[in-house]
Scaffold this motif. Structure first.
Motif, PDB file in Angstrom:
ATOM      1  N   ASP A 104       0.861  -1.176   0.000  1.00  0.00           N
ATOM      2  CA  ASP A 104       0.000   0.000   0.000  1.00  0.00           C
ATOM      3  C   ASP A 104       0.903   1.235   0.000  1.00  0.00           C
ATOM      4  O   ASP A 104       1.705   1.432   0.915  1.00  0.00           O
ATOM      5  CB  ASP A 104      -0.893  -0.008   1.248  1.00  0.00           C
ATOM      6  CG  ASP A 104      -1.898   1.146   1.240  1.00  0.00           C
ATOM      7  OD1 ASP A 104      -1.737   2.080   0.444  1.00  0.00           O
ATOM      8  OD2 ASP A 104      -2.857   1.082   2.036  1.00  0.00           O
ATOM      9  N   SER A 113     -18.564   8.448   1.416  1.00  0.00           N
ATOM     10  CA  SER A 113     -17.860   9.213   0.380  1.00  0.00           C
ATOM     11  C   SER A 113     -16.450   9.594   0.823  1.00  0.00           C
ATOM     12  O   SER A 113     -15.602   9.894  -0.027  1.00  0.00           O
ATOM     13  CB  SER A 113     -18.656  10.477   0.043  1.00  0.00           C
ATOM     14  OG  SER A 113     -18.823  11.290   1.198  1.00  0.00           O
ATOM     15  N   ASN A 164     -11.198   6.193   2.946  1.00  0.00           N
ATOM     16  CA  ASN A 164      -9.904   6.172   2.262  1.00  0.00           C
ATOM     17  C   ASN A 164      -9.284   4.789   2.464  1.00  0.00           C
ATOM     18  O   ASN A 164      -8.702   4.493   3.494  1.00  0.00           O
ATOM     19  CB  ASN A 164      -8.983   7.256   2.830  1.00  0.00           C
ATOM     20  CG  ASN A 164      -7.608   7.243   2.179  1.00  0.00           C
ATOM     21  OD1 ASN A 164      -7.386   6.596   1.162  1.00  0.00           O
ATOM     22  ND2 ASN A 164      -6.671   7.963   2.790  1.00  0.00           N
ATOM     23  N   TYR A 172      -7.642   0.912   0.451  1.00  0.00           N
ATOM     24  CA  TYR A 172      -6.808   0.376  -0.644  1.00  0.00           C
ATOM     25  C   TYR A 172      -6.866  -1.141  -0.575  1.00  0.00           C
ATOM     26  O   TYR A 172      -6.726  -1.740   0.502  1.00  0.00           O
ATOM     27  CB  TYR A 172      -5.368   0.863  -0.459  1.00  0.00           C
ATOM     28  CG  TYR A 172      -4.385   0.392  -1.503  1.00  0.00           C
ATOM     29  CD1 TYR A 172      -4.127   1.176  -2.634  1.00  0.00           C
ATOM     30  CD2 TYR A 172      -3.693  -0.796  -1.345  1.00  0.00           C
ATOM     31  CE1 TYR A 172      -3.211   0.756  -3.587  1.00  0.00           C
ATOM     32  CE2 TYR A 172      -2.766  -1.218  -2.287  1.00  0.00           C
ATOM     33  CZ  TYR A 172      -2.535  -0.430  -3.415  1.00  0.00           C
ATOM     34  OH  TYR A 172      -1.619  -0.831  -4.364  1.00  0.00           O
ATOM     35  N   ALA A 179      -8.874  -6.240  -5.054  1.00  0.00           N
ATOM     36  CA  ALA A 179     -10.095  -5.720  -5.688  1.00  0.00           C
ATOM     37  C   ALA A 179     -11.357  -6.197  -4.995  1.00  0.00           C
ATOM     38  O   ALA A 179     -12.353  -6.523  -5.637  1.00  0.00           O
ATOM     39  CB  ALA A 179     -10.130  -6.076  -7.170  1.00  0.00           C
ATOM     40  N   TYR A 185     -18.562  -1.691   0.867  1.00  0.00           N
ATOM     41  CA  TYR A 185     -17.762  -0.815   0.008  1.00  0.00           C
ATOM     42  C   TYR A 185     -16.410  -1.494  -0.227  1.00  0.00           C
ATOM     43  O   TYR A 185     -15.752  -1.945   0.726  1.00  0.00           O
ATOM     44  CB  TYR A 185     -17.571   0.548   0.667  1.00  0.00           C
ATOM     45  CG  TYR A 185     -18.871   1.304   0.814  1.00  0.00           C
ATOM     46  CD1 TYR A 185     -19.286   2.215  -0.151  1.00  0.00           C
ATOM     47  CD2 TYR A 185     -19.704   1.081   1.911  1.00  0.00           C
ATOM     48  CE1 TYR A 185     -20.496   2.893  -0.026  1.00  0.00           C
ATOM     49  CE2 TYR A 185     -20.911   1.749   2.042  1.00  0.00           C
ATOM     50  CZ  TYR A 185     -21.298   2.653   1.069  1.00  0.00           C
ATOM     51  OH  TYR A 185     -22.502   3.321   1.186  1.00  0.00           O
ATOM     52  N   TRP A 222     -12.676  -1.770  -2.969  1.00  0.00           N
ATOM     53  CA  TRP A 222     -11.763  -0.977  -3.781  1.00  0.00           C
ATOM     54  C   TRP A 222     -10.912  -1.895  -4.659  1.00  0.00           C
ATOM     55  O   TRP A 222     -10.583  -3.029  -4.265  1.00  0.00           O
ATOM     56  CB  TRP A 222     -10.828  -0.165  -2.885  1.00  0.00           C
ATOM     57  CG  TRP A 222     -11.502   0.978  -2.193  1.00  0.00           C
ATOM     58  CD1 TRP A 222     -11.498   2.295  -2.563  1.00  0.00           C
ATOM     59  CD2 TRP A 222     -12.297   0.897  -1.008  1.00  0.00           C
ATOM     60  NE1 TRP A 222     -12.249   3.037  -1.685  1.00  0.00           N
ATOM     61  CE2 TRP A 222     -12.756   2.211  -0.722  1.00  0.00           C
ATOM     62  CE3 TRP A 222     -12.691  -0.136  -0.160  1.00  0.00           C
ATOM     63  CZ2 TRP A 222     -13.561   2.501   0.359  1.00  0.00           C
ATOM     64  CZ3 TRP A 222     -13.502   0.147   0.913  1.00  0.00           C
ATOM     65  CH2 TRP A 222     -13.925   1.453   1.175  1.00  0.00           C
ATOM     66  N   ALA A 223     -10.590  -1.418  -5.843  1.00  0.00           N
ATOM     67  CA  ALA A 223      -9.565  -2.017  -6.691  1.00  0.00           C
ATOM     68  C   ALA A 223      -8.359  -1.095  -6.588  1.00  0.00           C
ATOM     69  O   ALA A 223      -8.380   0.030  -7.110  1.00  0.00           O
ATOM     70  CB  ALA A 223     -10.034  -2.136  -8.132  1.00  0.00           C
ATOM     71  N   ALA A 249      -6.749   1.749  -5.014  1.00  0.00           N
ATOM     72  CA  ALA A 249      -7.372   2.851  -4.279  1.00  0.00           C
ATOM     73  C   ALA A 249      -8.644   3.357  -4.953  1.00  0.00           C
ATOM     74  O   ALA A 249      -9.223   4.359  -4.523  1.00  0.00           O
ATOM     75  CB  ALA A 249      -6.381   4.002  -4.136  1.00  0.00           C
ATOM     76  N   THR A 250      -9.085   2.676  -6.021  1.00  0.00           N
ATOM     77  CA  THR A 250     -10.265   3.125  -6.767  1.00  0.00           C
ATOM     78  C   THR A 250     -11.525   2.492  -6.191  1.00  0.00           C
ATOM     79  O   THR A 250     -11.628   1.251  -6.128  1.00  0.00           O
ATOM     80  CB  THR A 250     -10.140   2.749  -8.240  1.00  0.00           C
ATOM     81  OG1 THR A 250      -8.946   3.328  -8.775  1.00  0.00           O
ATOM     82  CG2 THR A 250     -11.344   3.236  -9.022  1.00  0.00           C
ATOM     83  N   PRO A 251     -12.483   3.292  -5.755  1.00  0.00           N
ATOM     84  CA  PRO A 251     -13.716   2.713  -5.191  1.00  0.00           C
ATOM     85  C   PRO A 251     -14.501   1.945  -6.252  1.00  0.00           C
ATOM     86  O   PRO A 251     -14.607   2.369  -7.399  1.00  0.00           O
ATOM     87  CB  PRO A 251     -14.500   3.940  -4.709  1.00  0.00           C
ATOM     88  CG  PRO A 251     -13.502   5.036  -4.593  1.00  0.00           C
ATOM     89  CD  PRO A 251     -12.466   4.761  -5.642  1.00  0.00           C
ATOM     90  N   LEU A 252     -15.036   0.805  -5.849  1.00  0.00           N
ATOM     91  CA  LEU A 252     -15.934   0.038  -6.687  1.00  0.00           C
ATOM     92  C   LEU A 252     -17.375   0.370  -6.312  1.00  0.00           C
ATOM     93  O   LEU A 252     -17.643   0.968  -5.263  1.00  0.00           O
ATOM     94  CB  LEU A 252     -15.678  -1.461  -6.503  1.00  0.00           C
ATOM     95  CG  LEU A 252     -14.257  -1.950  -6.809  1.00  0.00           C
ATOM     96  CD1 LEU A 252     -14.143  -3.435  -6.500  1.00  0.00           C
ATOM     97  CD2 LEU A 252     -13.887  -1.664  -8.263  1.00  0.00           C
TER      98      LEU A 252
END
Length: 839
Positions: A397, A475, A478, A480, A484, A538, A540-541, A543-546
């Motif tokens: 990370d 929202s 934060n 990682y 995924a 919730y 993440w892939a 650090a991108t939220p899925l």
């Protein structure tokens, strides 16, 4: 078997017994001032004489309400331990976990800390998300229920243990006369009623860990027929758990509550009386977190989930322990908590109204109405870890502000963990017939507990996150995850649970002769539970939220069952009896919104209990009491915890019905008035518990939660294991001495209590090498000087755990599953003093 023979032989040789049964415990009387010192489970000074037949014993009688009417404890065919107000105060007992240390056969599960501890009696355990196996009653009304995401409600939390006439611990199923069916027993909190005398006290207590406590009680008889009583308790103490991270609170495990209780007693007429209690508790402590203390280096295995967990966590676990050791932060009370808001907050409001009508000398009607509202919040680092996300020890990370969490539970910004209201109504008729040859009681019971709205919390598992962001809106999360979201993520939980319990009951005692009695009781119960849950996950892939996923469930379950008692007793003399009884016990099934559909309901459990016992008291040069009970429990469909991990529920637990369990044991208690100024009290419990049969739940869990869930199934006990929180042996010994002094000096008393709790299971033997909690012992001392120089002032010095025993109260059972082990540790030494002014 050798342990059984050894302890039983020793117990019979020294006539072990309950130290608490010496106390004057008549319900409704004011607590005695501190002129009669009593350490926890130690007897008060020489008792006042009471008449007995043929024995010549001169002992103070103890009155209990174990059968919903006032009776001598020596004439009730139930194994009972009783604490009076002085014993509670001198033991510094402020919640249920404190009480268990001085009551053989009584244990607590402290997974979520002492404030939310749940009771276990004789191995009948309340697991996370089950209903209580040991019900707590205040003034005959059961404690309010909580929600199912975490342990809450159903207990005697902070602010309950003050201004009480006594506390009665009833051992064994109490499913006939008491409102909620329980398999383990009941704990009765009996508050002091308003009395005819104006008076009260002001009391200040101070001690280690910056402990400060102030209590005040005032009793005002407004008129001859209308009396009031107001009691207030403010208690503050720093936490003894040192958080080494500089995140959130520096010390956890604190005490900080304000409790008040106002009661009114109105004699409406010669035969009609109304008793009302209004109480409020506001507790806001820094909560409790587990302490990481062991890592599993042997993770090279064919088991997929263990290998995966070890790859992610075994090396970071050892690195954390090494860092703490190098920094000198590896003390017994040092731990890691990275929760921004560590908290255990409890707000409880209760109204209890009891209307009693003596219709005639042989008939009494009692109507009980009650309302309670429970609000709780919780934030805790469930495992006490601070890992960097890594594979084979290599951090992957890029953001060092994030950490890999196996499990945390933090406050949801919009909803509490619990917001639940409970209504209770009971109509009871007691009477006697045929010139008192029959004593009977019958009644109907209704309890309805329902939510104000959604309850829940936010939790993160098997994902790397900046922990502080999890307490906010989704929202702002934060996190990682290089996998995924294959297994980890953040779960936002919204739950509603509703309980409905109804019952009819009747019990009759037939006095066949003056010595022989036969009792039969029957209760029929209808229980219904339903829930509605929304789990939003919730992921993440990197650090991108899925896109979040949502699982909605609406489980429900209903059950009904007869329970009852058949008992025969022989009372040759007052205060002496032998009894034999059979009891059928039952605990309702329920729902688990935190689990996946398919494993989110469980069935009732049932127990057949067989018990024989004797209760004796004797005179002579050393008067005293000796009580002994032997019991056997045949347990079917026992409700036991099972842990697993799934993509939809993350790391979670459910409840399964074990096939069959066995519980047998011996309890003994005795009291000896050695001299006019010296008394000795002893008690012991010996338990032999075993899980005999348990169905393999792997396929069922896999069908509900997927392949990872199937790989990660972890029961709390294996076939052949002892049942959780059932120590094989425990005992308590108390010695109390009144120092000879002149009347104008005042009364000086000294006391010592030693308590030993044997090894007990906290996790299955297959979970790793830490499933058994080590035995531990506690030593308490106190010294009091009351009516100092004939004044209304009392002074007490007390010490709890004076030898500073270091002991563990809970282990996570994750050594094999997650490659590390965490624990919860017990309270250290507390030395303090108390000053009281009586008026």
């Amino acid at each position: 078997m050798n342990a059984w023979k050894s302890v039983l032989g020793t117990g019979l040789a020294v006539a072990l017994g309950s130290p608490a049964l010496q106390a004057q415990s008549t319900a409704g009387e004011d607590p005695a001032p501190l002129n009669t010192i009593a350490v926890p489970q130690a007897p008060p000074p020489p008792p006042t004489p009471s008449t007995t037949r043929d024995t010549g014993a001169k002992l103070e009688e103890v009155i209990v309400s174990a059968q919903r009417r006032d009776e001598s404890a020596q004439e009730v065919p139930i194994s009972i331990t009783v604490f009076d107000a002085k014993q509670l105060a001198n033991a510094n007992i402020t919640n249920s976990s404190d009480l268990a240390a001085y009551t053989p056969s009584l244990s607590t599960n402290q997974r979520f800390g002492a404030d939310n501890a749940t009771f276990s009696i004789r191995g009948f355990t309340q697991e996370l998300r089950t209903t209580s196996s040991v019900a707590i009653y205040m003034a005959e009304v059961v404690a309010p229920r909580g929600q199912s995401s975490q342990t809450s409600g159903d207990g005697a939390g902070p602010g309950s243990m003050f201004d009480l006439a006594n506390v009665q611990v009833l051992k064994g199923p109490q499913g006939t006369l008491f409102g909620r069916n329980t398999t383990g027993g009941a704990v009765l909190l009996v508050p002091n009623k308003p009395s005819n005398e104006f008076g009260g006290y002001l009391e200040l207590t101070g001690g280690e860990w910056d402990a400060r406590r102030a209590q005040g009680v005032i009793n005002v008889p407004v008129t001859e027929h209308f009396k009031t009583r107001l009691a207030i308790d403010r208690n503050v103490r720093d936490g003894y758990l040192r958080n080494i991270t500089d995140i959130g609170a520096d010390h956890l495990g604190s005490t900080d509550y304000l409790a008040g209780r106002f009661s009114m007693l109105w004699d409406i007429g010669e035969a009609l009386q109304n008793y009302t209690i209004v109480s409020y508790i506001d507790s806001d402590s820094t909560g409790y977190s587990s302490q990481l203390y062991a890592c599993n280096p042997n993770t090279v295995t064919s088991d997929f989930f263990l290998a995966f967990s070890g790859l992610l966590q075994a090396q970071p676990c050892q690195q954390q322990l090494d860092r703490q050791k190098a920094a000198g932060q590896d003390g017994f009370y040092d731990l890691v908590s990275t929760i921004k808001t560590p908290v255990t907050a409890i707000k409880e409001k209760r109204l209890i109204n009891t209307l009693s009508w003596d219709i005639n000398d042989d008939l009494k009607l009692k109507n009980i109405l009650a309302y309670a509202h429970l609000h709780t919040e919780n934030g805790s680092d469930i495992f006490g870890t601070q890992f960097r996300y890594s594979l084979a020890g290599v951090p992957i990370d890029p953001n060092p502000a994030r950490e890999f969490k196996t499990g945390i539970s933090v406050p949801n910004p919009d909803i509490p963990v619990t917001s639940q209201k409970t209504y209770v109504a009971e109509l009871q008729l007691q009477g006697s017939s045929f010139d008192h040859a029959l004593e009977w009681q019958t009644g109907v019971y209704y309890e309805h507990s329902l939510p104000d709205g959604f309850s829940g919390n936010n939790s993160a598992g098997l994902v790397s996150c900046e922990v502080a962001t999890i307490e906010g809106a989704p929202s702002g999360f934060n996190c990682y995850d290089p996998l995924a979201g294959a297994v980890g993520g953040v779960l936002v939980q919204h739950y509603k649970t509703e309980y409905l319990n109804r019952a009819v009951y009747s019990q009759t005692t037939w006095h066949i002769t003056d010595e022989f009695n036969l009792t039969g009781g029957l209760r029929y119960t209808w229980d219904h539970t339903e829930g509605y849950g929304i789990k939003t996950r919730y992921a993440w892939a990197l650090a991108t939220p899925l896109a979040p996923t949502e699982q909605i469930s609406s489980p429900h379950t209903s059950s009904k069952a007869p329970t009852g008692v058949l008992e025969f007793d022989y009372k040759p003399f007052r205060g002496n009896m032998a009894y034999a009884k059979y009891v059928r016990g039952y605990r309702q099934g329920s729902v688990i919104l935190a689990a996946d559909p398919g494993v989110d309901t469980f069935k009732p459990e049932r127990v057949d209990t067989y018990e024989v016992g004797i209760k004796t008291q004797f005179g002579g040069p050393v008067p005293g009491r000796f009580n002994l009970s032997v019991f056997y429990n045949d347990f079917t469909d026992q409700q036991l915890q099972l842990g697993y991990v799934s993509p939809t529920a993350l790391q979670t637990t459910t409840i399964v019905n074990a096939g069959k369990s066995r519980i047998k044991g011996i309890e003994g208690e005795a009291y000896f008035q050695l001299l006019d100024s010296l008394s000795l009290a002893l008690s012991f419990s010996l338990l032999d518990t075993k899980l005999l049969e348990q169905e393999d739940q792997t396929a069922r869990v896999r069908d509900a939660g997927g392949p990872i869930a199937g790989f990660s199934v972890t029961p709390i006990a294996d076939v052949g294991d002892e049942l959780p929180y059932a120590p094989k042996q425990s005992y308590v010994a108390s010695l109390s001495w009144r120092v000879p002094t002149a009347a104008e000096i005042g009364d000086i008393d000294a006391g010592v209590t030693y308590s030993y709790i044997g090894r007990q299971r906290s996790a299955a033997s297959s979970s790793g090498p830490y499933g058994l909690l080590d035995a531990f012992s506690l030593l308490n001392l106190n010294l009091s000087w009351s009516h100092i120089l004939a004044s209304p002032i009392d002074f007490v010095m007390f010490g709890t755990n004076v030898l500073n025993e270091k002991y563990t109260t809970y282990t996570s059972g994750t050594y094999n599953l997650l490659a590390f082990e965490s624990r919860v540790v017990g309270a250290p030494r507390m030395i303090g003093a108390r000053l009281r002014y009586n008026f």
